[in-house]
Enzyme design. Structure first.
Site, short mmCIF file in Angstrom:
data_model
loop_
_atom_site.label_atom_id
_atom_site.label_comp_id
_atom_site.label_asym_id
_atom_site.label_seq_id
_atom_site.Cartn_x
_atom_site.Cartn_y
_atom_site.Cartn_z
N ASN A 109 10.14 -20.89 -23.35
CA ASN A 109 8.68 -21.06 -23.36
C ASN A 109 8.32 -22.16 -22.38
OD1 ASN A 109 5.97 -20.73 -24.27
ND2 ASN A 109 6.19 -22.57 -25.52
N HIS A 111 5.27 -25.11 -21.72
CA HIS A 111 4.18 -25.78 -22.45
C HIS A 111 3.58 -26.86 -21.55
CE1 HIS A 111 1.95 -27.05 -25.96
NE2 HIS A 111 2.22 -28.30 -25.62
N SER A 138 6.68 -28.71 -19.60
CA SER A 138 8.05 -28.60 -20.12
C SER A 138 8.44 -27.14 -20.29
CB SER A 138 8.14 -29.22 -21.52
OG SER A 138 7.58 -30.51 -21.57
N ASP A 147 6.75 -25.28 -30.42
CA ASP A 147 6.86 -26.16 -29.24
C ASP A 147 7.93 -27.24 -29.44
OD1 ASP A 147 4.78 -24.78 -27.97
OD2 ASP A 147 3.25 -26.07 -28.84
C1 GRF Z 1 0.20 -22.27 -19.22
O1 GRF Z 1 -0.52 -23.47 -19.15
C2 GRF Z 1 1.41 -22.44 -20.10
O2 GRF Z 1 1.94 -23.73 -20.07
C3 GRF Z 1 0.86 -22.12 -21.47
O3 GRF Z 1 -0.07 -21.08 -21.23
C4 GRF Z 1 -0.57 -21.17 -19.93
C5 GRF Z 1 -0.40 -19.84 -19.27
O4 GRF Z 1 -1.01 -19.76 -18.01
N1 GRF Z 1 1.92 -21.78 -22.37
P1 GRF Z 1 -0.81 -18.49 -17.09
O5 GRF Z 1 -1.28 -17.26 -17.90
O6 GRF Z 1 0.64 -18.39 -16.74
O7 GRF Z 1 -1.68 -18.71 -15.90
#
Ligand code: GRF
Length: 215
Positions: A109, A111, A138, A147
């Site tokens: 994932n 974050h 991260s 998370d």
């Molecule tokens: C990103 O900020 C990621 O960290 C979070 O969701 C957002 C996804 O953005 N988990 P995108 O759809 O890849 O533009």
């Protein structure tokens, strides 16, 4: 790893998905995205996948009777593509323990904070309100704690005077597009693993922060 099949799960814009696609197309990233699955039919990331000739599926969580039923169907859909790795790229669903255990050691994932700080939502605003001088993003292995799994890589982004949540988000997003392809590459090259002590790169335990990149 000869061929690393990856399934990417999205819910929205998919700019991280785009970064993964681009790293395969232009930077020799050895991973292969076998499919992109979204829980929302209107996710723009589905267009990005189609443009890149990648198979897409939509699995609308609202059509299922509860989290367990949705996750069971999701596992079935994902496993149809024989993935070595499952990548959550803005997938806005809390996953059940059964799902997470099924993909243990092959579920990543991203974050938008320097975990363990600011789990959950509104991370940029929270970092600004706290007066932090550094923020970032991260990549981590997913465990049952939201998370909370072992960190793989973090990019530190300095907070600038006059930053707004939007400005800070933009710079953090830019770094996300760097560290996610990097983590996927390490995994595809067989260099990144999860074992009992945490995340390992090239057979050595990564520090608690994961591999740290300062920008
Ligand atoms: C990103 O900020 C990621 O960290 C979070 O969701 C957002 C996804 O953005 N988990 P995108 O759809 O890849 O533009």
């Amino acid at each position: 790893m000869a061929d690393c099949n990856v399934v990417v799960l999205i819910s929205g814009s998919g700019s991280n998905l785009q970064a993964l696609i681009d790293s395969i197309a232009h930077d020799g990233n050895p991973a292969r995205i076998a499919a992109v699955i979204s829980n929302r039919a209107d996710a723009y990331g589905l267009e990005r996948a189609k443009q890149a000739g990648i198979t897409t599926r939509v699995l609308d969580h609202k059509q299922f009777d509860g989290r367990e039923a949705f996750d069971a169907a999701l596992v079935e859909a994902i496993d149809g593509f024989d993935p070595h790795l499952v990548v959550l790229a803005g997938f806005m669903r809390i996953l059940t323990g059964g799902f997470v255990r099924h993909y243990e050691g092959r579920l990543l994932n991203i974050h938008p904070s320097l975990l363990p700080k600011y789990k959950g939502l509104h991370t940029h605003q929270r970092a600004l309100e706290a007066g932090d001088s550094e923020h970032g993003c991260s990549v981590h292995f997913v465990t049952e704690e939201l998370d909370g799994g072992p960190l793989v890589v973090q990019a530190v982004v300095p907070v600038e005077s006059g930053d707004t949540p939007e400005l800070l988000a933009q710079r953090v997003h830019g770094q996300e597009h760097h560290i996610y392809p990097l983590a996927m590459r390490w995994f595809a090259e067989g260099r990144l693993r999860l074992n009992d002590t945490g995340a390992q790169l090239d057979g050595t335990d990564l520090p608690a922060t994961g591999y740290l990149i300062r920008t």
